[in-house]
Write a protein that holds these residues in place. Structure first.
Motif, PDB file in Angstrom:
ATOM      1  N   LYS A 106       0.729  -1.341   0.200  1.00 36.89           N
ATOM      2  CA  LYS A 106       0.038  -0.150   0.299  1.00 36.89           C
ATOM      3  C   LYS A 106       0.581   0.867   0.428  1.00 36.89           C
ATOM      4  O   LYS A 106       2.154   1.028   0.574  1.00 36.89           O
ATOM      5  CB  LYS A 106      -0.798   0.009   1.115  1.00 36.89           C
ATOM      6  N   ASN A 107       0.400   2.449  -0.757  1.00 37.03           N
ATOM      7  CA  ASN A 107       1.414   3.547  -0.967  1.00 37.03           C
ATOM      8  C   ASN A 107       2.158   3.650  -1.724  1.00 37.03           C
ATOM      9  O   ASN A 107       3.146   4.211  -1.157  1.00 37.03           O
ATOM     10  CB  ASN A 107       1.454   4.039   0.926  1.00 37.03           C
ATOM     11  N   THR A 108       3.068   2.100  -2.465  1.00 40.38           N
ATOM     12  CA  THR A 108       4.186   2.302  -2.416  1.00 40.38           C
ATOM     13  C   THR A 108       3.912   3.655  -3.202  1.00 40.38           C
ATOM     14  O   THR A 108       5.632   4.077  -4.121  1.00 40.38           O
ATOM     15  CB  THR A 108       3.447   1.114  -3.847  1.00 40.38           C
ATOM     16  N   PHE A 109       3.553   4.314  -4.205  1.00 39.34           N
ATOM     17  CA  PHE A 109       3.530   5.522  -5.236  1.00 39.34           C
ATOM     18  C   PHE A 109       3.212   6.734  -5.165  1.00 39.34           C
ATOM     19  O   PHE A 109       2.661   7.940  -5.424  1.00 39.34           O
ATOM     20  CB  PHE A 109       3.513   5.048  -6.147  1.00 39.34           C
ATOM     21  N   SER A 110       2.654   6.530  -3.754  1.00 38.95           N
ATOM     22  CA  SER A 110       1.783   7.610  -3.041  1.00 38.95           C
ATOM     23  C   SER A 110       2.580   9.269  -3.808  1.00 38.95           C
ATOM     24  O   SER A 110       3.996   9.053  -3.229  1.00 38.95           O
ATOM     25  CB  SER A 110       2.020   7.439  -1.585  1.00 38.95           C
ATOM     26  N   LYS A 111       2.083  10.134  -3.583  1.00 41.78           N
ATOM     27  CA  LYS A 111       2.642  11.288  -4.161  1.00 41.78           C
ATOM     28  C   LYS A 111       3.235  11.321  -5.386  1.00 41.78           C
ATOM     29  O   LYS A 111       4.371  12.358  -5.324  1.00 41.78           O
ATOM     30  CB  LYS A 111       3.644  11.741  -2.981  1.00 41.78           C
ATOM     31  N   CYS A 112       3.465  10.381  -5.953  1.00 42.81           N
ATOM     32  CA  CYS A 112       4.220  11.055  -7.441  1.00 42.81           C
ATOM     33  C   CYS A 112       3.428  11.335  -8.744  1.00 42.81           C
ATOM     34  O   CYS A 112       2.609  10.483  -9.349  1.00 42.81           O
ATOM     35  CB  CYS A 112       4.172   8.981  -7.437  1.00 42.81           C
ATOM     36  N   ARG A 113       3.334  12.138  -7.874  1.00 40.55           N
ATOM     37  CA  ARG A 113       2.357  12.932  -9.137  1.00 40.55           C
ATOM     38  C   ARG A 113       2.784  13.023 -10.633  1.00 40.55           C
ATOM     39  O   ARG A 113       2.289  13.529 -11.440  1.00 40.55           O
ATOM     40  CB  ARG A 113       2.903  14.900  -8.649  1.00 40.55           C
ATOM     41  N   LYS A 114       4.002  13.064 -10.815  1.00 44.19           N
ATOM     42  CA  LYS A 114       4.599  12.216 -12.314  1.00 44.19           C
ATOM     43  C   LYS A 114       4.144  11.267 -13.164  1.00 44.19           C
ATOM     44  O   LYS A 114       4.547  11.437 -14.244  1.00 44.19           O
ATOM     45  CB  LYS A 114       5.860  13.293 -12.701  1.00 44.19           C
ATOM     46  N   LEU A 115       3.959  10.510 -12.373  1.00 47.27           N
ATOM     47  CA  LEU A 115       3.811   8.933 -12.609  1.00 47.27           C
ATOM     48  C   LEU A 115       3.060   8.556 -13.398  1.00 47.27           C
ATOM     49  O   LEU A 115       1.593   8.940 -13.458  1.00 47.27           O
ATOM     50  CB  LEU A 115       3.953   8.480 -11.241  1.00 47.27           C
ATOM     51  N   LYS A 116       3.123   7.863 -14.758  1.00 46.34           N
ATOM     52  CA  LYS A 116       2.155   8.379 -16.084  1.00 46.34           C
ATOM     53  C   LYS A 116       1.985   6.661 -16.086  1.00 46.34           C
ATOM     54  O   LYS A 116       1.173   5.938 -16.866  1.00 46.34           O
ATOM     55  CB  LYS A 116       2.248   8.831 -17.215  1.00 46.34           C
ATOM     56  N   LYS A 117       2.892   5.339 -15.853  1.00 50.25           N
ATOM     57  CA  LYS A 117       2.850   4.630 -16.677  1.00 50.25           C
ATOM     58  C   LYS A 117       3.612   3.211 -15.514  1.00 50.25           C
ATOM     59  O   LYS A 117       4.761   3.697 -15.260  1.00 50.25           O
ATOM     60  CB  LYS A 117       2.747   4.328 -17.711  1.00 50.25           C
ATOM     61  N   ILE A 118       2.880   2.076 -15.214  1.00 47.67           N
ATOM     62  CA  ILE A 118       3.399   1.276 -14.269  1.00 47.67           C
ATOM     63  C   ILE A 118       3.267  -0.052 -15.096  1.00 47.67           C
ATOM     64  O   ILE A 118       2.696  -0.469 -15.938  1.00 47.67           O
ATOM     65  CB  ILE A 118       2.530   0.746 -13.657  1.00 47.67           C
ATOM     66  N   VAL A 119       4.668  -0.265 -15.757  1.00 46.76           N
ATOM     67  CA  VAL A 119       4.793  -1.866 -16.712  1.00 46.76           C
ATOM     68  C   VAL A 119       5.022  -2.503 -16.260  1.00 46.76           C
ATOM     69  O   VAL A 119       5.541  -3.143 -15.826  1.00 46.76           O
ATOM     70  CB  VAL A 119       5.742  -1.322 -17.884  1.00 46.76           C
ATOM     71  N   VAL A 120       3.952  -3.843 -16.486  1.00 45.88           N
ATOM     72  CA  VAL A 120       4.178  -4.927 -15.642  1.00 45.88           C
ATOM     73  C   VAL A 120       4.735  -5.933 -16.906  1.00 45.88           C
ATOM     74  O   VAL A 120       3.864  -6.051 -17.820  1.00 45.88           O
ATOM     75  CB  VAL A 120       2.585  -5.889 -15.555  1.00 45.88           C
ATOM     76  N   SER A 121       5.616  -6.424 -16.310  1.00 41.58           N
ATOM     77  CA  SER A 121       6.141  -8.038 -17.932  1.00 41.58           C
ATOM     78  C   SER A 121       5.053  -9.132 -18.027  1.00 41.58           C
ATOM     79  O   SER A 121       4.199  -9.462 -17.500  1.00 41.58           O
ATOM     80  CB  SER A 121       7.527  -9.078 -16.975  1.00 41.58           C
ATOM     81  N   SER A 122       5.413  -9.420 -19.345  1.00 42.34           N
ATOM     82  CA  SER A 122       3.862  -9.880 -19.445  1.00 42.34           C
ATOM     83  C   SER A 122       4.299 -11.684 -19.134  1.00 42.34           C
ATOM     84  O   SER A 122       3.655 -12.552 -19.149  1.00 42.34           O
ATOM     85  CB  SER A 122       4.701 -10.348 -21.275  1.00 42.34           C
ATOM     86  N   GLN A 123       5.524 -12.146 -19.007  1.00 44.21           N
ATOM     87  CA  GLN A 123       6.137 -13.331 -18.294  1.00 44.21           C
ATOM     88  C   GLN A 123       5.291 -13.548 -16.640  1.00 44.21           C
ATOM     89  O   GLN A 123       6.175 -13.685 -16.030  1.00 44.21           O
ATOM     90  CB  GLN A 123       7.711 -13.033 -17.783  1.00 44.21           C
ATOM     91  N   ASN A 124       5.179 -12.017 -16.066  1.00 43.95           N
ATOM     92  CA  ASN A 124       4.841 -11.669 -14.761  1.00 43.95           C
ATOM     93  C   ASN A 124       4.088 -13.001 -15.220  1.00 43.95           C
ATOM     94  O   ASN A 124       2.253 -12.575 -14.739  1.00 43.95           O
ATOM     95  CB  ASN A 124       4.650 -10.785 -14.245  1.00 43.95           C
ATOM     96  N   PRO A 125       3.615 -14.169 -13.240  1.00 45.88           N
ATOM     97  CA  PRO A 125       3.222 -14.831 -13.533  1.00 45.88           C
ATOM     98  C   PRO A 125       1.894 -14.352 -12.236  1.00 45.88           C
ATOM     99  O   PRO A 125       0.714 -15.277 -11.804  1.00 45.88           O
ATOM    100  CB  PRO A 125       3.336 -16.270 -12.695  1.00 45.88           C
ATOM    101  N   TYR A 126       2.121 -13.786 -11.652  1.00 46.05           N
ATOM    102  CA  TYR A 126       0.865 -12.890 -10.597  1.00 46.05           C
ATOM    103  C   TYR A 126       0.709 -12.228 -10.581  1.00 46.05           C
ATOM    104  O   TYR A 126      -1.351 -11.638  -9.925  1.00 46.05           O
ATOM    105  CB  TYR A 126       2.316 -12.662  -9.001  1.00 46.05           C
ATOM    106  N   MET A 127       0.447 -11.552 -12.270  1.00 41.77           N
ATOM    107  CA  MET A 127      -0.826  -9.730 -12.358  1.00 41.77           C
ATOM    108  C   MET A 127      -0.257  -9.917 -14.064  1.00 41.77           C
ATOM    109  O   MET A 127       0.301 -10.446 -14.172  1.00 41.77           O
ATOM    110  CB  MET A 127       0.055  -8.424 -11.786  1.00 41.77           C
ATOM    111  N   VAL A 128      -1.684  -8.971 -14.443  1.00 38.71           N
ATOM    112  CA  VAL A 128      -1.558  -9.139 -15.111  1.00 38.71           C
ATOM    113  C   VAL A 128      -2.050  -7.374 -15.657  1.00 38.71           C
ATOM    114  O   VAL A 128      -2.609  -7.041 -15.261  1.00 38.71           O
ATOM    115  CB  VAL A 128      -2.357  -9.920 -16.346  1.00 38.71           C
ATOM    116  N   GLU A 129      -1.473  -7.205 -16.907  1.00 37.82           N
ATOM    117  CA  GLU A 129      -2.190  -5.851 -17.035  1.00 37.82           C
ATOM    118  C   GLU A 129      -2.967  -5.726 -18.410  1.00 37.82           C
ATOM    119  O   GLU A 129      -2.745  -6.099 -19.347  1.00 37.82           O
ATOM    120  CB  GLU A 129      -0.937  -4.456 -17.493  1.00 37.82           C
ATOM    121  N   LYS A 130      -4.344  -5.468 -18.296  1.00 38.41           N
ATOM    122  CA  LYS A 130      -5.437  -5.279 -19.459  1.00 38.41           C
ATOM    123  C   LYS A 130      -5.853  -3.495 -19.324  1.00 38.41           C
ATOM    124  O   LYS A 130      -6.615  -3.333 -18.800  1.00 38.41           O
ATOM    125  CB  LYS A 130      -5.874  -6.485 -19.626  1.00 38.41           C
TER     126      LYS A 130
END
Length: 168
Positions: A120-144
């Motif tokens: 929780k709050n890993t990216f808190s107040k990261c006002r410029k953060l536009k994109k989090i890219v998840v590796s397509s090989q990540n077995p735990y999560m997917v981006e869609k």
């Protein structure tokens, strides 16, 4: 200018080993770079975003790579220093601690296949953060469609980076 935290301090004639960097320890440091010595075993600082970070080679608790402080085994990303716009988390990292990137100017973060838990709050107040890219090989999560979900697609983890948190 460089600031090196001391390995030891002396008070009233007694010498003490410094093992912790406290929450407000960097508040009044004007250096561009900080060095964390071998004696440090715990870092309670929420953000090192204003500093280049170096960890003593003799330190058995932490390592730094690209201004991100990791546990010695590199399985946990703990806190970040001054970052580039684009950050790649080290392969082998399993956990990203809460507030690890608090207030940083990072714009894009690449998560490797090994990342399983983002607290929780890993990216808190990261006002410029536009994109989090998840590796397509990540077995735990997917981006869609900009959403991060558990691999089985049953649990929404994050819908856009404005959530300031990504939980698994």
């Amino acid at each position: 200018e460089v600031y090196s935290f001391p390995n030891t301090v002396e008070q009233a004639g007694k010498k003490y080993v410094v093992t912790k960097i406290g929450k407000d320890a960097v508040k009044n440091i004007s250096a561009k770079k900080i060095i964390i010595p071998a004696s440090i075993r715990k870092i309670d600082v929420v953000s090192l975003r204003d500093f280049d970070v170096e960890i003593s080679l003799e330190n058995k608790s932490f390592v730094a790579k690209n201004n991100i402080v990791y546990s010695a085994d590199k399985k946990t990303a703990l806190v970040s220093g001054k970052l580039n716009k684009h950050v790649i988390i080290t392969e082998g990292t399993r956990i990203i601690e809460g507030e690890a990137f608090h207030g940083s100017d990072v714009e894009e973060i690449m998560l490797p296949k090994s990342v399983k838990i983002i607290k929780k709050n890993t990216f808190s107040k990261c006002r410029k953060l536009k994109k989090i890219v998840v590796s397509s090989q990540n077995p735990y999560m997917v981006e869609k469609n900009g959403e991060k979900k558990k691999k089985n697609m049953k649990k929404l983890l994050c819908a856009g980076v404005a959530q300031e948190t990504l939980l698994l």
